[in-house]
Design an enzyme around this catalytic site. Sequence first.
Site, PDB file in Angstrom:
ATOM      1  CD  GLU A  89      -2.900   1.408   0.127  1.00 58.04           C
ATOM      2  OE1 GLU A  89      -3.049   2.787  -0.198  1.00 58.04           O
ATOM      3  OE2 GLU A  89      -3.030   0.198  -0.560  1.00 58.04           O
ATOM      4  CG  HIS A 140       5.797   0.112  -3.195  1.00 57.93           C
ATOM      5  ND1 HIS A 140       5.666  -0.882  -2.530  1.00 57.93           N
ATOM      6  CD2 HIS A 140       6.980   0.447  -3.483  1.00 57.93           C
ATOM      7  CE1 HIS A 140       7.083  -1.318  -2.049  1.00 57.93           C
ATOM      8  NE2 HIS A 140       7.928  -0.457  -2.547  1.00 57.93           N
ATOM      9  CG  LEU A 185       2.453  -0.113   5.320  1.00 52.59           C
ATOM     10  CD1 LEU A 185       1.479   0.151   3.997  1.00 52.59           C
ATOM     11  CD2 LEU A 185       1.986  -0.969   6.280  1.00 52.59           C
ATOM     12  NE  ARG A 245      15.132  -3.922   4.126  1.00 52.59           N
ATOM     13  CZ  ARG A 245      16.338  -3.216   4.284  1.00 52.59           C
ATOM     14  NH1 ARG A 245      16.614  -3.050   5.758  1.00 52.59           N
ATOM     15  NH2 ARG A 245      17.197  -2.864   3.471  1.00 52.59           N
TER      16      ARG A 245
END
EC number: 6.3.2.1
Length: 282
Positions: A31, A33, A181, A184
């Site tokens: 989300e 990105h 977010l 990783r």
Amino acid sequence: MKVISSIQELRDQLRGQNRAAFVPTMGNLHEGHLSLMRLARQHGDPVVASIFVNRLQFGPNEDFDKYPRTLQEDIEKLQSEGVYVLFAPSERDMYPEPQEYRVEPPHDLGDILEGEFRPGFFKGVCTVVMKLFSCAQPRVAVFGKKDYQQLMIVRRMVQQFALPIDIVPAETVRAEDGLALSSRNRYLSPDERAEAPVLYRTLHDVRDTVLGGDRASADLLAVEARARAALEQRGWKPDYVAIRKRVDLQAPTREEFLAGEPLVILTAAKLGATRLIDNLEI
């Protein structure tokens, strides 16, 4: 959405599009990105995204081959966001011959913080971003504030090379508990995932200490050291907790601090085998 791997085909597709907004990624989209895609749409048209796992920015102890590659799922997500073109080159497309020329950031910005613990990382980032800019030739490019140092380095690179590109910063997207977010996060165990929001809370504790005390008697190095110690007591392995000037990521002088210089707190720490980064502006 058109998916393109060839540099020449990308240039042909975008010929005459002088308001393109570009979002470079390494894929495995979440989300955070997708929020960059939405912000890009506010600043330009069409929106162009790229997915390329860049070998040049991986260090000797960082496993390039294990980086998650989820191209089909990423394509579906980008289509749902109305992205016009996805540039998804292979390594051969991007580097048909050895990349002998590199773009190296200045040492005062590229060899501190992340650069100290990941030598060569920002040289790899700058080289691939410069090449992607050459391929897409956007008017606008969007970078997330979560990678604060990367944002600063790319912005300075664009300024110093006089590239006709506006760099738009995007706010960090967080889970409800505050964890930034990140691709990783998938590597965190359930117990580690429950502990992970402590990193962001630590940044808030540092901010409250800096803003709540007497500036004239504040010892920023001591504040940083206490924050690192607090993380260590909880089982983290912090690389740094650093209070820096937003403008150049250098440590503020006492005079600058007393004058109210805008600051940012940056941190990187390992939780188990997963290294997380975060930051908070003051």
